[in-house]
Design an enzyme around this catalytic site. Sequence first.
Site, PDB file in Angstrom:
ATOM      1  N   HIS A 111      -8.891  -5.013  12.684  1.00 46.37           N
ATOM      2  CA  HIS A 111      -8.848  -3.594  12.321  1.00 46.37           C
ATOM      3  C   HIS A 111      -9.757  -2.737  13.211  1.00 46.37           C
ATOM      4  O   HIS A 111      -9.607  -1.520  13.271  1.00 46.37           O
ATOM      5  CB  HIS A 111      -9.285  -3.452  10.845  1.00 46.37           C
ATOM      6  CG  HIS A 111      -8.800  -2.217  10.181  1.00 46.37           C
ATOM      7  ND1 HIS A 111      -8.565  -1.037  10.848  1.00 46.37           N
ATOM      8  CD2 HIS A 111      -8.510  -1.969   8.875  1.00 46.37           C
ATOM      9  CE1 HIS A 111      -8.151  -0.116   9.989  1.00 46.37           C
ATOM     10  NE2 HIS A 111      -8.102  -0.657   8.798  1.00 46.37           N
TER      11      HIS A 111
ATOM     12  N   LYS B 228      11.084   7.809  -3.147  1.00 45.06           N
ATOM     13  CA  LYS B 228      10.742   9.136  -2.642  1.00 45.06           C
ATOM     14  C   LYS B 228      11.747  10.207  -3.085  1.00 45.06           C
ATOM     15  O   LYS B 228      11.366  11.321  -3.454  1.00 45.06           O
ATOM     16  CB  LYS B 228      10.698   9.069  -1.110  1.00 45.06           C
ATOM     17  CG  LYS B 228      10.310  10.368  -0.431  1.00 45.06           C
ATOM     18  CD  LYS B 228      10.181  10.211   1.076  1.00 45.06           C
ATOM     19  CE  LYS B 228      11.525  10.002   1.734  1.00 45.06           C
ATOM     20  NZ  LYS B 228      11.442   9.961   3.201  1.00 45.06           N
TER      21      LYS B 228
ATOM     22  N   HIS C 194       4.657  15.564  -4.534  1.00 45.11           N
ATOM     23  CA  HIS C 194       4.360  14.819  -3.313  1.00 45.11           C
ATOM     24  C   HIS C 194       4.356  13.321  -3.627  1.00 45.11           C
ATOM     25  O   HIS C 194       3.597  12.872  -4.488  1.00 45.11           O
ATOM     26  CB  HIS C 194       3.002  15.249  -2.754  1.00 45.11           C
ATOM     27  CG  HIS C 194       2.791  14.795  -1.352  1.00 45.11           C
ATOM     28  ND1 HIS C 194       2.751  13.467  -0.996  1.00 45.11           N
ATOM     29  CD2 HIS C 194       2.641  15.496  -0.183  1.00 45.11           C
ATOM     30  CE1 HIS C 194       2.566  13.367   0.310  1.00 45.11           C
ATOM     31  NE2 HIS C 194       2.499  14.589   0.823  1.00 45.11           N
TER      32      HIS C 194
ATOM     33  N   ASP D  46       3.190  10.602  -2.176  1.00 44.82           N
ATOM     34  CA  ASP D  46       1.929   9.869  -2.049  1.00 44.82           C
ATOM     35  C   ASP D  46       0.986  10.181  -3.214  1.00 44.82           C
ATOM     36  O   ASP D  46       0.386   9.286  -3.810  1.00 44.82           O
ATOM     37  CB  ASP D  46       1.240  10.217  -0.719  1.00 44.82           C
ATOM     38  CG  ASP D  46      -0.107   9.533  -0.599  1.00 44.82           C
ATOM     39  OD1 ASP D  46      -0.163   8.315  -0.798  1.00 44.82           O
ATOM     40  OD2 ASP D  46      -1.113  10.220  -0.348  1.00 44.82           O
TER      41      ASP D  46
ATOM     42  N   THR E  93      -7.025   6.491   2.597  1.00 45.54           N
ATOM     43  CA  THR E  93      -7.133   6.843   4.008  1.00 45.54           C
ATOM     44  C   THR E  93      -6.512   8.211   4.270  1.00 45.54           C
ATOM     45  O   THR E  93      -5.370   8.465   3.893  1.00 45.54           O
ATOM     46  CB  THR E  93      -6.380   5.797   4.862  1.00 45.54           C
ATOM     47  OG1 THR E  93      -6.811   4.501   4.481  1.00 45.54           O
ATOM     48  CG2 THR E  93      -6.662   6.010   6.326  1.00 45.54           C
TER      49      THR E  93
END
Length: 612
Positions: free
Chosen positions: A327, A406, A415, A417, A441
């Site tokens: 990462h 979605k 939304h 997310d 994130t």
Amino acid sequence: MTNQVSEFPTERTFQYQHSLPPLPVPSLEGSLAKYLDAVRPFATEEEYQVTAAVVKRFGEGIGKDLHQKLLQRARTRRNWLEEWWLDAAYLELRYPSQLNVNFGGPAPYLEHCWPPTEGVQLQRTSISMWHTLQYWDLLRTERLDPHKAGNVVLDMDQFRMLFCTCKIPGVTKDTIINYFKTESEGPCPSHVVVMCKGRFFSFDAVCDGYILTPPELLRQLTHVKQCCEGEPAGDGVAALTSEERTRWAKAREYLIGIDPANKTILEIIQSSLFVVSLDDAKPYATAENYTPVTREALTGDPTIRWGDKSYNSLSFADGTFGSNCDHAPYDAMVLVTHCYYVDQQLKATDGRWKGSETVRPMPLPEELVFTVDDRVRSDVAHAKQQYFETTQDLQVVCYAFTSFGKAAIKQRKLHPDTFIQLALQLAYYRQHGRLGSCYETAMTRRFYHGRTETMRPCTLEAQNWCHTMLLPAASAEAKRKALLLAFNKHNKLMAEAQNGKGFDRHLLGLYLIAKEEGLPMPDLFTDPLYSKSGGGGNFTLSTSLVGYTTVLGAVAPMVHHGYGFFYRIGDDRIVASCTAWKSSPETDAEALFQNLVSSLHEMLHLATTAQL
């Protein structure tokens, strides 16, 4: 995230790098106010007052000085955070990074043209390798269109780190070495390393200026497999990369000391385009249950992957695929973008090679054999033992939620997310009877060399909504009102974080200046609410939206009593990976996923009965 590839591109991949704005430093007052707001859900009134006083003292005293020094640093750097972030978040960590830092995940090909099938491992690997090599060529020739958010150009620097990149262990701090060059910059390594049964092989993926075709790659892979078939396993030196970092650094120094040829082998692995792992495991995952292949990607055989490599492509004996990546050099979206490109190419060709079957004469793969002695064998045995002990403690689940995705969420003008983040908060609240400090994130790629900022989904508004949802007497109207407030707050914080107005990286900068100058640690960072709310890498829920593509990943939890939670959102499904440590009596990844399913249904029902 979609890969726009142009035959005659008007924009080159890296052409906007020099015109991107510098990473801004937020205002001190703004960051401290946001921090106070973020700790509130975790505090009693009394605790909150104590913290508010600590923050006030910090803002009027030492914090002011530290902030001025940070502004000074930002004047001489286009990204004041970049070097610090790499060191503090990755290179200075001493615990084993292969399981605690790396991300891994399943390839999505099993959902369409490549279901689990025996006897096709090498043939499929040759085709997927060829598509990966085409992607490398797109980056080399800068034919991958620069990413944009609307009209805003995003930083592409991390894409330089996908190939020919490796982390090198150091006794106190690791380093990253990157050999990638675009065509205009000069020559770039073009060899790949193939690992099989604890042994290493290498061959050039380019012959006479042309990338090897799948039939040519198949010839090379078949040679590797034949060399290993029916033979004893190799020494498994790769397992050392799964060790505690200082221990691995010392083992590496010793390895180089006993034979200079070992140093050459290490350099061949480090500079290789990527590592291909030929794995005998047969995870047999399905489009509904990705758990076996996700677990294998995160916790598989340490002797056939190089834990410090930026890209290990994992090929399993049942014809399925995965990846495991360090990462430190880049964030998951780089690999997601690449894997989605391969997925789209495979879909378009039905997973077949339709070109020439001719195999040009070329050298066979060369085996790379480390010189080892009893001490190295003992180091490898120790590394394997600690790796297996830790991996056996990791619970991994990865399922598809197929009731909706979605399309249904957006139809209700919400939304997607934020929808999943709030569903996760409710799931955790229901399971644990309290809120979990949460990291999501946020991408800061609109700035020069921008990577990520922390967005904290566990807001006061989310807390109120979760509380309302569990109140038997609460009306649907009260629940909807609370939900809408939580949605709005989340969306606002995410937009701020992406625009360089988050507060976590700012606080980290102030902390690091105090540390670098040898100043006493300010009370703000030792205050119990700092870590209780997730500060200093103490988030109970470590989460990330991997995107709206077909690609998913997984990570280990950030803390022992926590969860790792990655998810992707499709039009008609949500696929999530959830990890927890079995040795923690508090956590259960399977139960969290089932609670998430209940939350998703409840929320859609709530949003349907009255369009918000």
